[in-house]
Design a protein around this motif. Structure first.
Motif, mmCIF file in Angstrom:
data_model
loop_
_atom_site.group_PDB
_atom_site.id
_atom_site.type_symbol
_atom_site.label_atom_id
_atom_site.label_comp_id
_atom_site.label_asym_id
_atom_site.label_seq_id
_atom_site.Cartn_x
_atom_site.Cartn_y
_atom_site.Cartn_z
ATOM 1 N N GLU A 1 -23.672 -29.481 -9.294
ATOM 2 C CA GLU A 1 -24.703 -30.116 -9.954
ATOM 3 C C GLU A 1 -25.318 -29.183 -10.960
ATOM 4 O O GLU A 1 -25.553 -27.998 -10.942
ATOM 5 C CB GLU A 1 -25.973 -30.507 -8.939
ATOM 6 N N SER B 1 -26.166 -32.972 -2.239
ATOM 7 C CA SER B 1 -25.842 -31.664 -2.590
ATOM 8 C C SER B 1 -25.493 -30.515 -1.448
ATOM 9 O O SER B 1 -24.472 -29.749 -1.534
ATOM 10 C CB SER B 1 -26.737 -30.806 -3.540
ATOM 11 N N ASP C 1 -20.767 -32.883 -7.929
ATOM 12 C CA ASP C 1 -21.925 -33.371 -7.727
ATOM 13 C C ASP C 1 -22.539 -33.486 -8.862
ATOM 14 O O ASP C 1 -22.597 -32.745 -10.058
ATOM 15 C CB ASP C 1 -22.805 -31.928 -7.203
HETATM 16 MG MG LIG Z 1 -28.222 -32.757 -5.533
#
Ligand SMILES: [Mg+2]
Ligand SMILES: Nc1ncnc2c1ncn2[C@@H]1O[C@H](COP(=O)(O)OP(=O)(O)OP(=O)(O)O)[C@@H](O)[C@H]1O
Lengths: 234, 291
Positions: A80, A38, A156
């Motif tokens: 994410e 990330s 992500d």
């Molecule tokens: Mg991550």
């Protein structure tokens, strides 16, 4: 990207990462939890500052630019955990992706294209994003990124917490987005699926690239799986 | 209590509620985007009220005519405060909350001192539209009514701005998910400045209207801050409809309290409500209960 380093306080999350993404590719980045995947995407999108190293996009340096500048230049990131605006409608969430100059003039057309692809979003466009299912939220999150007409889309963990059927639909969509001309970098826990989607892949461990190559080769490599990806069979 | 008297007090209270709502909406806009509890909010309201009183006395310009200028001046002050003071807070979000509170406290006292120097400690108000309309048994004070209508008009304009414009979408996005907003290319720093400008502009407009209802002096600011907080506490943070209802409840409570006890007791009511809501219903009467 050359020798990128990112730290959170004392902690070095990326310790010199170099990678190349060709225009039109899908590149997968895989690695265990906490490997820095990330962080890598966020650094490209300008969401975390790089401590050292360079990033170039379209032949021009882009490290040190604000996220806004990077979105204007054509880099969009789907974070994410979706990171939607829960008290806003689906439509307002999507339009928030066209807040910048890039894509603003064609916001209506881009919105219609997303609705055509995902009719469930059109039906619910006035519903609050916080009330959607996980799969629908992921669709809105990706759609929001598309509203700025990115040349490079950073995804992500789009499959996080979703049922396999929905994951299939989302990956299909990502493939179509790529076929329409958008370069994609995808970070995934769902290693088999993302390696099947991507042409090339990088394996990240503890902030370093430990392997790079053709996605299909990495998918077959038992050693990589055992050493870096938690050993789970695909 | 005689039903006609109760009706009269209710109408008085509801009319007061309009201005209370405006004060609280400004606070809400700032908190929503910046998570800063602006303790100087009431001081901005009072500063605007004092300006309105002096301008009316000197030039005969009414507070209603002055509203656009008040809004712009308040917005400028808010933007300057954000850029010069609040932006310099440490980035650490845990430490920032306490520091911002103390910082806002300091700003409030600075404005009090400034107002005392400029306006002295005299109580001022605007003697404008002093008569009333008689609707059957109920009398409606003209100044209260006009202030109420103006407050609702400004609150409505703010709602339209937040709901239906690109800027409003950016502000809402920034208040609901900072990381998501940044990923969309929304400039968070700019949104913070604009939220301070908008919130302070609305506060200054509310101040202009306050001058038509109350006499204030530079020390009245903290009372108005608390009033705005009470409304927010009642209605729930970030809830637009909740703010309006909270303001109506508080206005009526103040109106009844002022009659049943005394003006002093009426003034205590916001404090009592504020404390009671925080203790027993911290998410507000309409807010989602904390999980
Ligand atoms: Mg991550
Ligand atoms: N804001 C932050 N502050 C401090 N440390 C952080 C922060 N964000 C990430 N880290 C740390 O940096 C490392 C890399 O985090 P990152 O989120 O990039 O990992 P990841 O590969 O995406 O993991 P996951 O698969 O769990 O999403 C982790 O050890 C994490 O604890």
């Amino acid at each position: 990207m050359r020798d990128l380093r990112v730290s959170y306080g004392e902690f070095a999350a990326l310790q010199g990462v170099s990678l190349d993404v060709e225009s039109g590719e899908i590149v997968a980045i895989v690695g265990a939890n906490g490997a820095g995947k990330s962080t890598l995407l966020k650094a490209i999108a300008g969401l975390v500052p790089a401590r050292a190293g360079t990033i170039a996009f379209d032949g021009r340096r882009c490290d040190g630019c604000s996220p806004r500048t990077l979105v204007e230049r054509g880099i969009a990131m789907t974070l994410e955990g979706r990171q939607l605006f829960p008290e806003m409608t689906i439509e307002d969430n999507l339009l928030a992706g066209a807040e910048i100059r890039r894509g603003r003039g064609r916001a209506k057309a881009n919105l219609a294209a997303i609705y055509d692809r995902l009719s469930v979003l059109r039906e619910r466009r006035h519903q609050l994003a916080g009330t959607l299912s996980g799969g629908e939220q992921q669709m809105v999150a990706i759609g929001r990124s598309l509203m700025s007409e990115p040349a490079l889309l950073l995804l992500d963990e789009p499959s996080l917490g979703l049922a396999p059927r929905i994951v299939g639909r989302i990956f299909e969509w990502v493939r179509d987005i790529n076929r329409a001309g958008t370069t994609v970098v995808i970070v995934e826990q769902n290693i088999a699926a993302s390696l099947a989607l991507a042409s090339r892949a990088y394996v990240l461990a503890e902030g370093r690239v430990v392997m790079a190559g053709i996605a299909a080769d990495i998918a077959r490599d038992e050693g990589v799986r055992v050493a870096y990806l938690g050993g789970a069979a695909p | 209590m005689h039903p006609e008297l109760a009706a009269q007090l209710t109408v008085d209270g509801l009319l007061l509620g309009g201005v209370f709502a405006l004060a609280a909406l400004g606070l809400n806009v700032i908190f929503g985007v910046t998570r800063i509890v602006n303790l100087a909010h009431g001081e901005i309201i009072v500063l605007a009220a004092l300006c309105a009183a002096v301008v009316f006395q000197r030039f005969g310009i009414t507070p209603i005519e002055l509203l656009p200028a008040e809004f712009i001046a308040g917005a400028l002050l808010g933007a300057i405060l954000e850029r010069l003071v609040f932006r310099r807070l440490p980035p650490d979000p845990a430490g920032a909350e306490t520091t911002s509170l103390l910082l806002a406290f300091g700003v409030a006292y600075f404005i009090v001192g400034f107002s005392l120097a400029v306006f002295t400690g005299d109580f001022r108000s605007v003697a404008y539209l002093t008569s009333s309309w008689q609707l059957g048994p109920i009398s409606v004070g003209q100044s209260r009514f006009v202030a109420f209508v103006a407050a609702l008009a400004i609150a409505g304009a703010l709602a339209v701005l937040l709901r239906s414009t690109a800027l409003g979408r950016g502000l809402r996005a920034a208040s609901q998910n900072v990381e998501g907003a940044r990923a969309c290319g929304i400039d968070i720093g700019r949104m913070r400045t604009i939220s301070f400008a908008l919130g302070s502009g609305v506060a200054a407009a509310a101040g202009g209207l306050v001058s038509m209802i109350y006499a204030v002096n530079p020390d009245s600011g903290s009372q108005l801050t608390l009033l705005a907080f009470s409304v927010v506490a009642l209605g729930g943070l970030g809830s637009y409809a909740g703010t309006l209802i909270g303001a109506a409840i508080l206005g009526v409570a103040v109106s009844f309290g002022g009659f049943l006890g005394s003006a002093q007791i009426g003034q205590l009511i916001p404090y009592v409500i504020f404390i009671a809501v925080l203790l027993f219903r911290p998410s507000g009467i309409l807010g989602k209960s904390a999980t």
